[in-house]
Design a protein around this motif. Structure first.
Motif, PDB file in Angstrom:
ATOM      1  N   ALA A 176      41.958  52.170  38.245  1.00 18.18           N
ATOM      2  CA  ALA A 176      42.252  53.058  39.371  1.00 18.18           C
ATOM      3  C   ALA A 176      43.089  52.387  40.460  1.00 18.18           C
ATOM      4  CB  ALA A 176      40.940  53.558  39.983  1.00 18.18           C
ATOM      5  N   PHE A 177      42.820  51.105  40.734  1.00 18.18           N
ATOM      6  CA  PHE A 177      43.523  50.477  41.852  1.00 18.18           C
ATOM      7  C   PHE A 177      44.942  50.074  41.477  1.00 18.18           C
ATOM      8  CE2 PHE A 177      39.054  50.298  42.903  1.00 18.18           C
ATOM      9  CZ  PHE A 177      39.103  50.993  44.107  1.00 18.18           C
ATOM     10  N   SER A 178      45.143  49.697  40.205  1.00 23.52           N
ATOM     11  CA  SER A 178      46.513  49.399  39.769  1.00 23.52           C
ATOM     12  C   SER A 178      47.319  50.687  39.707  1.00 23.52           C
ATOM     13  CB  SER A 178      46.508  48.645  38.443  1.00 23.52           C
ATOM     14  OG  SER A 178      45.480  49.082  37.584  1.00 23.52           O
ATOM     15  N   GLU A 190      40.161  44.370  38.399  1.00 28.05           N
ATOM     16  CA  GLU A 190      40.113  45.840  38.510  1.00 28.05           C
ATOM     17  C   GLU A 190      38.683  46.269  38.820  1.00 28.05           C
ATOM     18  OE1 GLU A 190      40.853  48.787  38.979  1.00 28.05           O
ATOM     19  OE2 GLU A 190      43.023  48.862  38.777  1.00 28.05           O
ATOM     20  N   THR A 191      38.437  46.567  40.076  1.00 26.27           N
ATOM     21  CA  THR A 191      37.086  46.905  40.526  1.00 26.27           C
ATOM     22  C   THR A 191      36.574  48.179  39.848  1.00 26.27           C
ATOM     23  OG1 THR A 191      38.013  46.163  42.632  1.00 26.27           O
ATOM     24  CG2 THR A 191      35.725  46.841  42.649  1.00 26.27           C
ATOM     25  N   SER A 192      37.499  49.025  39.376  1.00 26.48           N
ATOM     26  CA  SER A 192      37.073  50.284  38.754  1.00 26.48           C
ATOM     27  C   SER A 192      36.527  50.090  37.347  1.00 26.48           C
ATOM     28  CB  SER A 192      38.250  51.270  38.719  1.00 26.48           C
ATOM     29  OG  SER A 192      39.333  50.713  37.996  1.00 26.48           O
ATOM     30  N   ALA A 244      44.375  40.742  45.055  1.00 28.46           N
ATOM     31  CA  ALA A 244      43.198  39.914  44.741  1.00 28.46           C
ATOM     32  C   ALA A 244      42.017  40.416  45.569  1.00 28.46           C
ATOM     33  CB  ALA A 244      43.500  38.447  45.026  1.00 28.46           C
ATOM     34  N   VAL A 245      41.979  41.736  45.775  1.00 29.37           N
ATOM     35  CA  VAL A 245      41.020  42.326  46.717  1.00 29.37           C
ATOM     36  C   VAL A 245      39.581  42.022  46.316  1.00 29.37           C
ATOM     37  CG1 VAL A 245      40.153  44.519  47.648  1.00 29.37           C
ATOM     38  CG2 VAL A 245      42.613  44.127  47.506  1.00 29.37           C
ATOM     39  N   SER A 246      39.248  42.192  45.035  1.00 27.79           N
ATOM     40  CA  SER A 246      37.845  41.967  44.667  1.00 27.79           C
ATOM     41  C   SER A 246      37.638  40.661  43.908  1.00 27.79           C
ATOM     42  CB  SER A 246      37.294  43.161  43.882  1.00 27.79           C
ATOM     43  OG  SER A 246      38.046  43.393  42.737  1.00 27.79           O
TER      44      SER A 246
HETATM   45  N1  PLP Z   1      42.361  47.043  45.298  1.00 32.12           N
HETATM   46  C1  PLP Z   1      41.163  46.845  44.738  1.00 32.12           C
HETATM   47  C2  PLP Z   1      41.066  45.987  43.513  1.00 32.12           C
HETATM   48  C3  PLP Z   1      40.022  47.420  45.285  1.00 32.12           C
HETATM   49  O1  PLP Z   1      38.828  47.216  44.736  1.00 32.12           O
HETATM   50  C4  PLP Z   1      40.159  48.223  46.440  1.00 32.12           C
HETATM   51  C5  PLP Z   1      38.978  48.870  47.051  1.00 32.12           C
HETATM   52  O2  PLP Z   1      37.924  48.980  46.463  1.00 32.12           O
HETATM   53  C6  PLP Z   1      41.433  48.386  46.979  1.00 32.12           C
HETATM   54  C7  PLP Z   1      42.508  47.785  46.389  1.00 32.12           C
HETATM   55  C8  PLP Z   1      41.631  49.231  48.187  1.00 32.12           C
HETATM   56  O3  PLP Z   1      41.054  48.609  49.262  1.00 32.12           O
HETATM   57  P1  PLP Z   1      40.905  49.326  50.695  1.00 32.12           P
HETATM   58  O4  PLP Z   1      39.894  50.394  50.520  1.00 32.12           O
HETATM   59  O5  PLP Z   1      40.463  48.173  51.556  1.00 32.12           O
HETATM   60  O6  PLP Z   1      42.236  49.852  51.063  1.00 32.12           O
END
Ligand code: PLP
Length: 375
Positions: free
Chosen positions: A96-98, A146-148, A174-176
């Motif tokens: 989802a995030f990509s 990928e957090t999803s 590198a958010v998660s």
């Molecule tokens: N990228 C990843 C891998 C995420 O897990 C998230 C949020 O869960 C985001 C981007 C988006 O982050 P934000 O909600 O801080 O904009």
């Protein structure tokens, strides 16, 4: 900065909050948020700003400057493409995030191509090399973790492939992962690395952090327009004067001041190792329970486990039943929303917290499976 009686000792707080972001924030960090305001252009704040951004360098494993933005990580995904992509950008999409990053580029008017990999699988570096052989891109984007889906992509290999087969920049979400798994900004030659504070760094949401290589900064000079709040060079110029581009979330800096000491006292390698052990303990439990993963074994994340419930049990039921017992899990996300649940074992979660959660989940699953058999 204002004093509010903060400490960096590790309080014996019991964590029952396992959302894969925002992660649990410890009490001394939460208390820091309540300190009085200072002027954001004052010498006091400049000292704090310098100190926070200097301490972020070892967290990002970089000698480059670490820049900050008040806003969520999605702002930085937008900043990255708006500021460095003249026209063509390639998105590696396996969740989802990509997919969001691709949508961000389209919304910004870029020529955005994507390589799609089935959700739950990692991106194959060879696919990226092949795509770069077919067309020239200004940049390639990748979500490291990928957090999803709970997949960690082979970032080092992909970055090497991008460098060897093109002159494209490599832009990394590198958010998660940052703070919970190795992200070697300099050693892996990553051109832009971005993260939000609210995941493995265990900060309250509000501040996001990023680095940019000289190559990324030079390329940004050739991109017009770059917007205002999304202009990488504006952040760089203000940073040189020890300041954020606009009024920052000052209280989040107070929180970062406390939490960065904790992170650096633990040490990055020890922090990664703790996250790795949390992921391994989760794996052992999953196998003992006979549950299944939503992702490939070889690419399981150290910070989030994305799981399918046993037959006869719906994923949202697991999340709801855990909540009734006082434990917060992550529901499924995007395409995986109805079929998975997620355990965020990131930030300040300790093995003892996870062990308590897994014992509670044993009860939850026994009860749900018992009632599904009776139905
Ligand atoms: N990228 C990843 C891998 C995420 O897990 C998230 C949020 O869960 C985001 C981007 C988006 O982050 P934000 O909600 O801080 O904009």
């Amino acid at each position: 900065m204002p004093q509010c009686g903060m400490t960096v000792s590790s309080p014996a707080e019991e964590i029952r909050f396992f959302l894969p972001g925002p992660a649990y924030v410890l009490e001394d960090v939460r208390r820091a948020l309540t300190a009085p305001m200072v002027a954001h252009r004052s010498p006091e704040f400049k000292d704090l700003y310098r100190s926070v951004t200097e301490r972020l360098k070892p967290v990002f494993r970089t000698q480059q400057e670490v820049l900050t933005a008040t806003g969520s990580a999605t702002l930085l995904m937008e900043l990255a493409v708006v500021s460095t992509v003249r026209r063509d950008v390639l998105h590696l999409v396996n969740g989802a995030f990509s997919a969001r990053w691709h949508a961000v580029s389209l919304a910004a008017g870029k020529q955005a191509d994507r390589i799609d990999v089935p959700w739950g699988r990692a991106v194959d570096p060879d696919l990226v090399r092949q795509a770069l052989g077919r067309k020239r891109y200004d940049a390639v984007t990748l979500v490291h973790n990928e957090t999803s889906t709970g997949v960690v992509n082979p970032l080092e290999d992909i970055a090497r492939g991008v460098k060897e087969s093109s002159d494209a920049l490599i832009l990394v979400d590198a958010v998660s992962s940052l703070g919970g798994a190795p992200v070697e900004t300099d050693a892996w030659g990553l051109d832009l690395v971005l993260t939000g504070g609210q995941k493995a760094l265990a900060l309250p949401p509000g501040l996001s952090f990023f680095t940019a290589s000289d190559r990324a900064l030079e390329q940004a000079e050739t991109v017009v327009p770059r917007g205002f709040y999304t202009d990488l060079l504006r952040y760089r110029d203000k940073h040189e004067a020890a300041g954020p581009i606009t009024t920052p979330m000052i209280s989040a800096f107070y929180a970062a001041d406390v939490q960065l000491d904790r992170i650096l006292n633990e040490g990055m390698e020890a922090r990664w190792q703790r996250h790795r052990e949390l992921a391994e303990a989760t794996s052992e439990w999953v196998e003992a329970r006979g549950l299944t993963w939503a992702c490939d074994r070889a690419h399981r994340s150290w910070t989030v486990s994305c799981l399918r419930p046993p037959p006869g049990v719906a994923a949202p039921e697991v999340v709801a039943a855990a909540a009734e017992k006082g434990y917060t899990l992550g529901p499924g996300y995007g395409d995986f929303k109805p079929t998975t649940f997620r355990i965020g074992h990131m930030g300040e979660v300790r093995p003892r917290d996870l062990a308590r959660l897994l014992a509670v989940l044993d009860d939850v699953l026994d009860e749900l499976q018992g009632s599904s058999k009776r139905d």
